[in-house]
Design a protein around this motif. Structure first.
Motif, PDB file in Angstrom:
ATOM      1  N   SER A  72       0.781  -1.272  -0.130  1.00 14.89           N
ATOM      2  CA  SER A  72       0.115  -0.031   0.115  1.00 14.89           C
ATOM      3  C   SER A  72       1.015   1.265   0.014  1.00 14.89           C
ATOM      4  O   SER A  72       1.689   1.600   0.913  1.00 14.89           O
ATOM      5  CB  SER A  72      -0.882   0.030   1.301  1.00 14.89           C
ATOM      6  N   GLY A  73       0.862   2.226  -1.110  1.00 17.27           N
ATOM      7  CA  GLY A  73       1.663   3.175  -1.213  1.00 17.27           C
ATOM      8  C   GLY A  73       3.010   2.850  -1.893  1.00 17.27           C
ATOM      9  O   GLY A  73       3.602   1.729  -2.046  1.00 17.27           O
ATOM     10  N   HIS A  74       3.505   4.002  -2.572  1.00 24.72           N
ATOM     11  CA  HIS A  74       4.418   3.890  -3.288  1.00 24.72           C
ATOM     12  C   HIS A  74       6.018   3.289  -2.788  1.00 24.72           C
ATOM     13  O   HIS A  74       6.533   2.525  -3.413  1.00 24.72           O
ATOM     14  CB  HIS A  74       4.893   5.185  -4.092  1.00 24.72           C
ATOM     15  N   LEU A  75       6.043   3.687  -1.496  1.00 26.39           N
ATOM     16  CA  LEU A  75       7.233   3.054  -0.774  1.00 26.39           C
ATOM     17  C   LEU A  75       7.154   1.594  -0.690  1.00 26.39           C
ATOM     18  O   LEU A  75       8.148   0.872  -0.712  1.00 26.39           O
ATOM     19  CB  LEU A  75       7.354   3.822   0.727  1.00 26.39           C
ATOM     20  N   ASN A 128      -6.182  -4.409  -4.868  1.00 22.98           N
ATOM     21  CA  ASN A 128      -7.046  -3.509  -4.107  1.00 22.98           C
ATOM     22  C   ASN A 128      -6.158  -1.975  -3.687  1.00 22.98           C
ATOM     23  O   ASN A 128      -6.528  -1.193  -3.642  1.00 22.98           O
ATOM     24  CB  ASN A 128      -7.583  -3.935  -2.953  1.00 22.98           C
ATOM     25  N   PHE A 129      -4.906  -2.519  -3.210  1.00 22.31           N
ATOM     26  CA  PHE A 129      -4.140  -1.239  -2.861  1.00 22.31           C
ATOM     27  C   PHE A 129      -2.985  -0.855  -3.569  1.00 22.31           C
ATOM     28  O   PHE A 129      -2.055   0.258  -3.328  1.00 22.31           O
ATOM     29  CB  PHE A 129      -3.544  -1.586  -1.395  1.00 22.31           C
ATOM     30  N   LEU A 130      -2.750  -1.419  -4.822  1.00 24.32           N
ATOM     31  CA  LEU A 130      -1.775  -1.120  -5.832  1.00 24.32           C
ATOM     32  C   LEU A 130      -2.151  -0.040  -6.527  1.00 24.32           C
ATOM     33  O   LEU A 130      -3.225   0.478  -6.796  1.00 24.32           O
ATOM     34  CB  LEU A 130      -1.488  -2.207  -6.698  1.00 24.32           C
ATOM     35  N   SER A 131      -0.880   1.079  -6.857  1.00 28.56           N
ATOM     36  CA  SER A 131      -1.122   2.046  -7.563  1.00 28.56           C
ATOM     37  C   SER A 131      -1.472   1.691  -8.995  1.00 28.56           C
ATOM     38  O   SER A 131      -0.838   0.810  -9.534  1.00 28.56           O
ATOM     39  CB  SER A 131      -0.063   2.910  -7.281  1.00 28.56           C
ATOM     40  N   PRO A 132      -2.183   2.582  -9.774  1.00 25.73           N
ATOM     41  CA  PRO A 132      -2.005   2.489 -11.184  1.00 25.73           C
ATOM     42  C   PRO A 132      -0.770   2.436 -11.847  1.00 25.73           C
ATOM     43  O   PRO A 132      -0.867   1.362 -12.875  1.00 25.73           O
ATOM     44  CB  PRO A 132      -3.008   3.576 -11.852  1.00 25.73           C
ATOM     45  N   LYS A 133      -0.140   3.096 -11.743  1.00 28.08           N
ATOM     46  CA  LYS A 133       1.553   2.889 -11.851  1.00 28.08           C
ATOM     47  C   LYS A 133       2.269   1.359 -11.938  1.00 28.08           C
ATOM     48  O   LYS A 133       2.589   1.070 -12.756  1.00 28.08           O
ATOM     49  CB  LYS A 133       2.249   4.147 -11.624  1.00 28.08           C
ATOM     50  N   PHE A 134       2.085   1.303 -10.797  1.00 29.68           N
ATOM     51  CA  PHE A 134       2.731  -0.160 -10.422  1.00 29.68           C
ATOM     52  C   PHE A 134       1.884  -1.308 -11.099  1.00 29.68           C
ATOM     53  O   PHE A 134       2.436  -2.142 -11.722  1.00 29.68           O
ATOM     54  CB  PHE A 134       2.551  -0.488  -8.850  1.00 29.68           C
ATOM     55  N   LYS A 135       0.564  -1.298 -11.314  1.00 27.97           N
ATOM     56  CA  LYS A 135      -0.166  -2.421 -12.052  1.00 27.97           C
ATOM     57  C   LYS A 135       0.108  -2.397 -13.511  1.00 27.97           C
ATOM     58  O   LYS A 135       0.115  -3.320 -13.994  1.00 27.97           O
ATOM     59  CB  LYS A 135      -1.584  -1.959 -11.721  1.00 27.97           C
ATOM     60  N   ARG A 136       0.491  -1.023 -14.068  1.00 27.86           N
ATOM     61  CA  ARG A 136       0.915  -1.069 -15.643  1.00 27.86           C
ATOM     62  C   ARG A 136       2.309  -1.405 -15.582  1.00 27.86           C
ATOM     63  O   ARG A 136       2.750  -2.172 -16.639  1.00 27.86           O
ATOM     64  CB  ARG A 136       1.113   0.575 -15.948  1.00 27.86           C
ATOM     65  N   GLU A 137       3.334  -1.410 -14.689  1.00 28.17           N
ATOM     66  CA  GLU A 137       4.758  -1.663 -14.781  1.00 28.17           C
ATOM     67  C   GLU A 137       4.962  -3.239 -14.390  1.00 28.17           C
ATOM     68  O   GLU A 137       6.003  -3.791 -14.775  1.00 28.17           O
ATOM     69  CB  GLU A 137       5.468  -0.804 -13.881  1.00 28.17           C
ATOM     70  N   GLU A 191       0.100 -12.253 -10.807  1.00 23.55           N
ATOM     71  CA  GLU A 191      -1.481 -12.373 -10.924  1.00 23.55           C
ATOM     72  C   GLU A 191      -1.808 -11.470 -10.087  1.00 23.55           C
ATOM     73  O   GLU A 191      -1.669 -11.558  -8.756  1.00 23.55           O
ATOM     74  CB  GLU A 191      -1.911 -13.539 -11.106  1.00 23.55           C
ATOM     75  N   LEU A 192      -2.594 -10.516 -10.291  1.00 20.94           N
ATOM     76  CA  LEU A 192      -3.404  -9.597  -9.318  1.00 20.94           C
ATOM     77  C   LEU A 192      -4.707 -10.161  -8.916  1.00 20.94           C
ATOM     78  O   LEU A 192      -5.380 -10.741  -9.806  1.00 20.94           O
ATOM     79  CB  LEU A 192      -3.550  -7.972  -9.816  1.00 20.94           C
ATOM     80  N   VAL A 193      -4.833 -10.171  -7.669  1.00 24.64           N
ATOM     81  CA  VAL A 193      -6.359 -10.874  -7.114  1.00 24.64           C
ATOM     82  C   VAL A 193      -6.935  -9.649  -6.345  1.00 24.64           C
ATOM     83  O   VAL A 193      -6.321  -8.779  -5.925  1.00 24.64           O
ATOM     84  CB  VAL A 193      -5.898 -11.943  -6.397  1.00 24.64           C
ATOM     85  N   THR A 194      -8.153  -9.837  -6.321  1.00 25.70           N
ATOM     86  CA  THR A 194      -8.817  -9.069  -5.714  1.00 25.70           C
ATOM     87  C   THR A 194     -10.028  -9.608  -4.987  1.00 25.70           C
ATOM     88  O   THR A 194     -10.614 -10.739  -5.463  1.00 25.70           O
ATOM     89  CB  THR A 194      -9.574  -7.506  -6.608  1.00 25.70           C
ATOM     90  N   GLU A 196     -10.366   1.784   9.051  1.00 23.39           N
ATOM     91  CA  GLU A 196      -8.764   1.786   8.988  1.00 23.39           C
ATOM     92  C   GLU A 196      -8.160   1.017   8.183  1.00 23.39           C
ATOM     93  O   GLU A 196      -8.302  -0.525   8.076  1.00 23.39           O
ATOM     94  CB  GLU A 196      -8.324   1.589  10.410  1.00 23.39           C
ATOM     95  N   LYS A 197      -7.288   1.408   7.300  1.00 21.66           N
ATOM     96  CA  LYS A 197      -6.792   1.050   5.914  1.00 21.66           C
ATOM     97  C   LYS A 197      -5.720  -0.251   6.561  1.00 21.66           C
ATOM     98  O   LYS A 197      -5.845  -1.330   6.001  1.00 21.66           O
ATOM     99  CB  LYS A 197      -5.800   1.779   5.366  1.00 21.66           C
ATOM    100  N   GLN A 198      -5.205  -0.388   7.701  1.00 19.43           N
ATOM    101  CA  GLN A 198      -4.380  -1.253   8.263  1.00 19.43           C
ATOM    102  C   GLN A 198      -5.008  -2.358   8.727  1.00 19.43           C
ATOM    103  O   GLN A 198      -4.879  -3.696   8.478  1.00 19.43           O
ATOM    104  CB  GLN A 198      -3.418  -0.600   9.231  1.00 19.43           C
ATOM    105  N   ARG A 199      -6.287  -2.233   9.243  1.00 16.22           N
ATOM    106  CA  ARG A 199      -7.072  -3.240   9.514  1.00 16.22           C
ATOM    107  C   ARG A 199      -7.677  -4.154   8.527  1.00 16.22           C
ATOM    108  O   ARG A 199      -7.874  -5.242   8.372  1.00 16.22           O
ATOM    109  CB  ARG A 199      -8.320  -2.946  10.565  1.00 16.22           C
ATOM    110  N   ILE A 200      -8.009  -3.458   7.437  1.00 16.10           N
ATOM    111  CA  ILE A 200      -8.557  -3.964   6.108  1.00 16.10           C
ATOM    112  C   ILE A 200      -7.509  -4.791   5.737  1.00 16.10           C
ATOM    113  O   ILE A 200      -7.558  -5.898   5.116  1.00 16.10           O
ATOM    114  CB  ILE A 200      -8.924  -2.674   5.119  1.00 16.10           C
TER     115      ILE A 200
END
Length: 157
Positions: A25-28, A55-64, A77-80, A92-96
């Motif tokens: 989750s997040g670029h870092l 669910n938490f990946l950036s569009p840029k990461f998903k493209r690359e 493979e990306l799962v959701t 709370e994002k961390q709990r999700i």
């Protein structure tokens, strides 16, 4: 170079695909995830397939990520999974994220996946994952690295 991988091949050979689940989750943490994935692939000769939570990946990461997979010879493979309406909705994002790592494992992956290794995105794998992959769990549904070797209750797990 390629010669450093020779010692990573299990004594009996083996080419079973190792399945690895992770999320970021997040670029870092996406950057950490790339490092973790390369550390797994560079330390084994076995095929590796990474299953990443979309669910938490950036569009840029998903493209690359497909280009990274082609370049380094792994599958991805990306799962959701949509949070179930019957389960208390978390805000709370961390709990999700924890919920997806623990509660949703049995519905995130195809039924044909018999085994999957979870690796945190900020970990670096320094040995052949095949050693862990080939471990006989003796019918147990899960295994994990103990937090310390002084915990006597964990000796049989």
């Amino acid at each position: 170079g390629g010669d450093s991988k020779a010692a990573a091949v299990p004594a009996g050979g083996g080419n079973e695909t190792m399945h690895v689940f992770s999320l970021a989750s997040g670029h870092l943490y996406e950057r950490f995830l790339r490092i973790m994935m390369l550390s797994v692939v560079r330390n084994t000769r076995r095929p590796v397939k990474f299953w990443l939570l979309r669910n938490f990946l950036s569009p840029k990461f998903k493209r690359e990520i497909p280009a990274l997979a082609r370049k380094h010879g792994f599958d991805v493979e990306l799962v959701t999974y949509k949070w179930p309406s019957w389960l208390h909705r978390q805000t709370e994002k961390q709990r999700i994220i924890w919920g997806y790592k623990i509660l949703m494992l049995d519905v995130l992956f195809p039924l044909g996946i018999d085994k999957i290794v979870y690796i945190d995105s900020d970990q670096v794998v320094r040995a052949d994952l095949a050693e862990l992959w080939d471990m006989d769990l003796k019918g147990r549904p899960l295994a994990y690295v103990p937090f310390c070797d002084s915990n006597k209750e964990m000796e049989d797990y």
